[in-house]
Enzyme design. Sequence first.
Site, PDB file in Angstrom:
ATOM      1  N   TYR A  45      -0.844   7.315   3.228  1.00 52.36           N
ATOM      2  CA  TYR A  45      -0.324   6.503   4.335  1.00 52.36           C
ATOM      3  C   TYR A  45       1.207   6.472   4.248  1.00 52.36           C
ATOM      4  CZ  TYR A  45      -5.159   5.409   5.290  1.00 52.36           C
ATOM      5  OH  TYR A  45      -6.494   5.528   5.602  1.00 52.36           O
TER       6      TYR A  45
ATOM      7  N   HIS B 136       0.846  -1.200   0.000  1.00 54.26           N
ATOM      8  CA  HIS B 136       0.000   0.000   0.000  1.00 54.26           C
ATOM      9  C   HIS B 136       0.883   1.252   0.000  1.00 54.26           C
ATOM     10  CE1 HIS B 136      -3.183   2.738   0.568  1.00 54.26           C
ATOM     11  NE2 HIS B 136      -3.867   2.145   1.531  1.00 54.26           N
TER      12      HIS B 136
ATOM     13  N   HIS C 160      -2.673   6.971  -1.041  1.00 58.96           N
ATOM     14  CA  HIS C 160      -3.704   7.608  -0.203  1.00 58.96           C
ATOM     15  C   HIS C 160      -3.190   8.333   1.036  1.00 58.96           C
ATOM     16  CE1 HIS C 160      -6.570   4.241  -1.884  1.00 58.96           C
ATOM     17  NE2 HIS C 160      -6.061   5.022  -2.813  1.00 58.96           N
TER      18      HIS C 160
HETATM   19  C1  LIG Z   1     -14.985   1.111   2.957  1.00 56.21           C
HETATM   20  C2  LIG Z   1     -13.754   1.358   2.150  1.00 56.21           C
HETATM   21  C3  LIG Z   1     -12.509   1.014   2.672  1.00 56.21           C
HETATM   22  C4  LIG Z   1     -11.345   1.203   1.931  1.00 56.21           C
HETATM   23  N1  LIG Z   1     -10.143   0.764   2.433  1.00 56.21           N
HETATM   24  C5  LIG Z   1      -9.034   0.798   1.645  1.00 56.21           C
HETATM   25  C6  LIG Z   1      -7.836   0.148   2.056  1.00 56.21           C
HETATM   26  O1  LIG Z   1      -7.740  -0.498   3.123  1.00 56.21           O
HETATM   27  N2  LIG Z   1      -6.764   0.246   1.228  1.00 56.21           N
HETATM   28  C7  LIG Z   1      -6.814   0.921   0.040  1.00 56.21           C
HETATM   29  O2  LIG Z   1      -5.806   0.987  -0.676  1.00 56.21           O
HETATM   30  N3  LIG Z   1      -7.959   1.504  -0.383  1.00 56.21           N
HETATM   31  C8  LIG Z   1      -9.074   1.430   0.366  1.00 56.21           C
HETATM   32  N4  LIG Z   1     -10.252   1.950  -0.106  1.00 56.21           N
HETATM   33  C9  LIG Z   1     -10.300   2.487  -1.477  1.00 56.21           C
HETATM   34  C10 LIG Z   1     -10.761   1.386  -2.458  1.00 56.21           C
HETATM   35  O3  LIG Z   1      -9.777   0.378  -2.606  1.00 56.21           O
HETATM   36  C11 LIG Z   1     -11.057   1.958  -3.863  1.00 56.21           C
HETATM   37  O4  LIG Z   1      -9.879   2.489  -4.405  1.00 56.21           O
HETATM   38  C12 LIG Z   1     -12.137   3.018  -3.825  1.00 56.21           C
HETATM   39  O5  LIG Z   1     -13.253   2.578  -3.058  1.00 56.21           O
HETATM   40  C13 LIG Z   1     -12.604   3.371  -5.235  1.00 56.21           C
HETATM   41  O6  LIG Z   1     -13.218   2.259  -5.821  1.00 56.21           O
HETATM   42  P1  LIG Z   1     -14.846   2.192  -5.943  1.00 56.21           P
HETATM   43  O7  LIG Z   1     -15.243   3.496  -6.515  1.00 56.21           O
HETATM   44  O8  LIG Z   1     -15.091   1.026  -6.875  1.00 56.21           O
HETATM   45  O9  LIG Z   1     -15.408   1.986  -4.591  1.00 56.21           O
HETATM   46  C14 LIG Z   1     -11.419   1.788   0.627  1.00 56.21           C
HETATM   47  C15 LIG Z   1     -12.669   2.145   0.126  1.00 56.21           C
HETATM   48  C16 LIG Z   1     -13.827   1.926   0.844  1.00 56.21           C
HETATM   49  C17 LIG Z   1     -15.146   2.268   0.232  1.00 56.21           C
END
Ligand SMILES: Cc1cc2nc3c(=O)[nH]c(=O)nc-3n(C[C@H](O)[C@H](O)[C@H](O)COP(=O)(O)O)c2cc1C
Length: 369
Positions: A176, A171, A174
């Site tokens: 981190y 990762h 974002h």
């Molecule tokens: C509830 C939730 C938790 C997430 N946790 C992470 C995470 O642990 N690691 C990460 O890289 N992105 C995380 N994301 C981002 C998602 O991996 C993804 O990039 C983002 O939701 C956009 O995709 P979508 O529009 O299909 O939801 C999270 C997103 C959501 C909705």
Amino acid sequence: MTAPVQALFQPFRLGNLELPTRVVMAPMTRSFSPGGVPNAQVVEYYRRRAAAGVGLIVTEGTTVGHKASNGYPHVPRFHGADALAGWQQVVDAVHAEGGKIVPQLWHVGNVRKLGTEPDASVPGYGPSEKVKDGNVVVHGMTKADIDEVIAAFAQAARDAKAIGMDGVEIHGAHGYLIDQFFWAGSNQRSDEYGGDLAQRSRFAIELIQAVRAAVGPDFPIIFRFSQWKQQDYTARLVQTPEELGAFLKLLSEAGVDIFHCSTRRFWEPEFEGSDLNLAGWTRQLTGKPTITVGSVGLDGEFLQFMVNTDKVAEPASLENLLERLNKQEFDLVAVGRALLVDPDWAVKVRDNREQDILPFSREALKQLV
Ligand SMILES: Cc1cc2nc3c(=O)[nH]c(=O)nc-3n(C[C@H](O)[C@H](O)[C@H](O)COP(=O)(O)O)c2cc1C
């Protein structure tokens, strides 16, 4: 639908990694692992997606074995015999369905707050120190801290291989820890880990090299990165394709096999003058396979759903996505919320059952289905 949906259901092969479909489950923190151990409910959550057309699961962020890696309650660990035994159950269940799975290895860095589990007295760790009201709220990492965190990632990758995971995702996105080193907004170091973007990438490069050394040449390493930061949605690491190419070259040479290019809306051009998105540019510049992500199959992007809202994201056309996939702008497609709310999203798409696809709202976050 004119663009053929079958493109999503073609196998993908890279070295020893063979995926049955191009649909990737995006990593999503769910906070359903009390004590940091994935339990039977978590096993079933991932198994269902593997059984229903998802070719590759990237797990929710799971923390490496460093005292400051965690930032949130009930996040699964990727260290300790109890947590690894839980993950072993997940791996076995996913493989029994013919799916593949990689853990997303995570250190939250300076986002961690005092009071967070497992040791409430440990502050955030980041590239640069932060003091508030006379208290150190972020510990600026020393060279010894850097080496310790890198070793923790390498150990996690070794453990992933030992329990039968199909690769790892690092990762680096974002805002981190790894991204905090990349980003000038959070990295004010004056040593060899700070300076221009190439110097700010040194931490990631050493980390990727250590992971590669731990797992050997044939074990896939996926690297997730993003321009946007949770601290600043408009932040950018690079402004031009040339800068992006120079940045990615270093990571690619360090040992990355697949780039996971995190954007909030996959259809947005990354740079003026071309329709290519971040995954498109990354594939072109590195020659490596890429994963695209961001509002696939939904009509609203995810960050607006992370704040209190009663908005509902409705299913949206896949036309644009399929056209890009068919043109091989990218290789794989990660789906977040649509798969969070609906374990059968992929097979519904495959079988043209669009009318059965579920909308997403924050309600879906309250349970694992
Ligand atoms: C509830 C939730 C938790 C997430 N946790 C992470 C995470 O642990 N690691 C990460 O890289 N992105 C995380 N994301 C981002 C998602 O991996 C993804 O990039 C983002 O939701 C956009 O995709 P979508 O529009 O299909 O939801 C999270 C997103 C959501 C909705």
